[in-house]
Design an enzyme around this catalytic site. Structure first.
Site, PDB file in Angstrom:
ATOM      1  N   THR A 132       0.809  -1.226   0.000  1.00  0.00           N
ATOM      2  CA  THR A 132       0.000   0.000   0.000  1.00  0.00           C
ATOM      3  C   THR A 132       0.837   1.268   0.000  1.00  0.00           C
ATOM      4  O   THR A 132       0.329   2.344  -0.313  1.00  0.00           O
ATOM      5  CB  THR A 132      -0.923   0.033   1.238  1.00  0.00           C
ATOM      6  OG1 THR A 132      -0.120   0.103   2.427  1.00  0.00           O
ATOM      7  CG2 THR A 132      -1.820  -1.197   1.278  1.00  0.00           C
ATOM      8  N   ASP A 162      24.767   0.526  31.772  1.00  0.00           N
ATOM      9  CA  ASP A 162      25.078  -0.413  32.844  1.00  0.00           C
ATOM     10  C   ASP A 162      26.430  -1.075  32.582  1.00  0.00           C
ATOM     11  O   ASP A 162      26.639  -1.698  31.535  1.00  0.00           O
ATOM     12  CB  ASP A 162      23.976  -1.469  32.935  1.00  0.00           C
ATOM     13  CG  ASP A 162      24.162  -2.399  34.114  1.00  0.00           C
ATOM     14  OD1 ASP A 162      23.557  -2.140  35.161  1.00  0.00           O
ATOM     15  OD2 ASP A 162      24.914  -3.390  33.992  1.00  0.00           O
ATOM     16  N   CYS A 203      -0.221   6.657   7.833  1.00  0.00           N
ATOM     17  CA  CYS A 203      -1.598   6.167   7.887  1.00  0.00           C
ATOM     18  C   CYS A 203      -2.512   7.274   8.403  1.00  0.00           C
ATOM     19  O   CYS A 203      -2.171   7.990   9.356  1.00  0.00           O
ATOM     20  CB  CYS A 203      -1.674   4.942   8.800  1.00  0.00           C
ATOM     21  SG  CYS A 203      -3.351   4.330   9.086  1.00  0.00           S
ATOM     22  N   CYS A 206       2.387   2.534   9.493  1.00  0.00           N
ATOM     23  CA  CYS A 206       1.456   2.604  10.617  1.00  0.00           C
ATOM     24  C   CYS A 206       2.171   2.383  11.944  1.00  0.00           C
ATOM     25  O   CYS A 206       3.324   1.938  11.985  1.00  0.00           O
ATOM     26  CB  CYS A 206       0.360   1.536  10.498  1.00  0.00           C
ATOM     27  SG  CYS A 206      -0.651   1.635   9.018  1.00  0.00           S
ATOM     28  N   CYS A 252      -4.316   5.644  12.200  1.00  0.00           N
ATOM     29  CA  CYS A 252      -3.569   5.607  13.467  1.00  0.00           C
ATOM     30  C   CYS A 252      -2.679   6.834  13.648  1.00  0.00           C
ATOM     31  O   CYS A 252      -2.191   7.076  14.746  1.00  0.00           O
ATOM     32  CB  CYS A 252      -2.748   4.327  13.578  1.00  0.00           C
ATOM     33  SG  CYS A 252      -1.424   4.159  12.359  1.00  0.00           S
TER      34      CYS A 252
END
Length: 488
Positions: free
Chosen positions: A29, A444, A64, A33, A67
């Site tokens: 497409t 760390d 998109c 997203c 969303c």
């Protein structure tokens, strides 16, 4: 780009914790997203995964329109339903939802009306807020009836019902039997308990290496508040005005933990059980996590040797963050010693059957009223004492909430804004207190050494293939890649 197999698992899980961690570009497409996009998941062969929106757009993907990737993480309208439902369930477990006004307060936080709130919760959970509350209460009551010898009256109130009559009516209507009949052995509701404690089961998805969990908690236990022996974890508890102690062991034949708790904690039992599930990472899905991490040859042997390795969480976020601050740039043993002094100085006394448990955890409010000299007198350097005071002020005022949540980025930023808290401490707190599965304390020293002497930047880059399960990768690195087989 990030590891496609790991990202694909996160995408298909639709877990809101991964929103903003990566983006998916769909080659069929030309659209990219967020992993929580409500559209049907594309085929894996059509997916490309990117660490940020900029990388997706550079690869010529369009955002998109549903969303809206530019609003990640956690701010798009598509997220509201998930967040409202999550918050409501959390408040229920904390015993905070009792009246309509409380529901209205939650609705107001999301600029919703009470009617909109009810519609969203029904969409997400299939029930109304009141039905959700009732079901939660009944399920807890059922567990107490079948697993404890508590009087029915005590169970009714512990489950959140305002009266015994109301409890009996609702139970009879929903389960078509009385509470007493449900019990394997009927207990006189007016008889006193056989002792001052009861035991409940907390289930999990196997496998679960209980011994590794105990080993970690033993090395990080706060003296006077926590105690770990060869088979159990015990601690003192203060939730609101309710005080007591708990002891947790592992069932030998079933995938459950056994939680012994004092009856003084009955009024806050839902909140207590939720905190214990967070502490022992009981909601993890080890099969999915292990499958992802074993794809990296560096971790494959550790995953095979220690399947289902959990992340030791936090019973209380403030308590753990103070412990993390005390542990900055010193050994775990030295931090444990300072933590014991801190608890002895600022924690209220409590009587328990265990000689090693004698203090309640110091509250943020208590520390907020302490002086810099009081804290420094314990052997805590001035910079860390100032940091602890700033943390206490933020937590006691409600400006900072150190609890499990699916959108930790804001809290991480708030932590790093406090004096004396850098990325290592913030990521460590996110990993344990916020229950963030993709936290990674790249600075760390043990992680960097166990990865072959990498710099923090190199460790951060190396960790990309473990996303979105980097917190679990950290546990394997601490456990298996060092010379001693355990962190520090």
């Amino acid at each position: 780009m990030i590891d496609s197999d790991i990202a694909w698992q996160a995408l298909t899980s639709r877990d809101t914790r991964f929103d903003g961690v990566f983006f998916v570009g769909v080659t069929s497409t030309g659209i990219y997203c967020r992993p929580i996009c409500p559209v049907k998941a594309p085929l894996q062969k059509n997916c490309l995964f990117f660490a940020n929106a900029e990388a997706a757009e550079k690869a010529k993907f369009r955002p998109c329109l549903r969303c809206r990737p530019e609003l990640a993480p956690g701010n798009a309208p598509v997220d509201n339903s998930h967040r409202v439902a999550d918050l409501l369930v959390q408040r229920l477990e904390q015993g905070a939802i009792d009246e309509t006004e409380s529901l209205e307060e939650i609705a107001a936080q999301f600029d919703l009306s009470l009617r909109q709130l009810r519609r969203i919760v029904h969409k997400e959970l299939g029930v109304s807020p009141l039905e959700l509350r009732q079901t939660r209460r009944l399920l807890l009551a059922k567990q107490l009836l079948t697993e404890t010898a508590l009087p029915v009256t005590d169970i009714a109130y512990a489950s959140g019902f305002a009266s015994l009559r109301r409890f009996n009516d609702v139970f009879q209507r929903c389960y078509r039997m009385s509470p007493s009949k449900l019990r394997k052995t009927v207990v006189d509701e007016h008889a006193p308990p056989l002792n001052s404690t009861s035991t409940l089961e907390l289930s999990y998805r196997p496998p679960f290496d209980w011994q590794i969990m105990l080993d970690f908690l033993r090395g990080h236990a706060v003296l006077h508040i926590e105690h770990v022996d060869d088979i159990s974890y015990s601690r003192t508890v203060a939730l609101g005005q309710h005080q007591g102690w708990i002891r947790v062991t592992h069932h030998q034949k079933k995938p459950v933990l056994l939680v012994e708790f004092t009856h003084s904690l009955l009024p806050v039992l839902p909140a207590l059980l939720r905190r214990l599930r967070n502490l022992f990472d009981l909601n993890a899905q080890p099969a999915c996590i292990d499958e992802a991490l074993r794809q990296d040859p560096l971790l494959a042997k550790s995953v095979a040797d220690f399947p289902g390795l959990r992340i030791p969480g936090a019973f209380d976020g403030f308590e753990l963050t103070v412990r993390a601050i005390l542990g900055q740039q010193i050994t775990v043993k030295a931090a444990t010693t300072l933590g014991g002094r801190f608890a002895n100085a600022f924690g209220d006394k409590i009587e328990t059957p265990f000689p090693t448990l004698s203090r309640l955890p110091p509250s943020a409010t208590r520390i907020h009223h302490a002086t810099l000299d009081e804290i420094a007198s314990l052997g805590i350097i001035s910079a860390r004492a100032k940091c602890i005071l700033a943390l206490a002020e933020a937590c006691s005022s409600g400006a900072l909430i150190l609890d499990a949540c699916p959108w930790p980025q804001k809290i991480i930023a708030q932590l790093k804004a406090l004096p004396g808290i850098g990325d290592w401490t913030a990521q460590y707190v996110a990993m344990r207190a916020l229950r963030w599965p993709d936290a990674f304390p790249a600075g760390d020293i043990v992680i960097r050494n166990n990865l072959g002497g990498m710099t923090a930047k190199q460790a951060e880059q190396r960790s990309a293939v473990w996303r979105p399960w980097r917190s679990y990768a950290v546990m394997h690195i601490w456990r298996s890649l060092g010379k001693n087989g355990i962190r520090k």
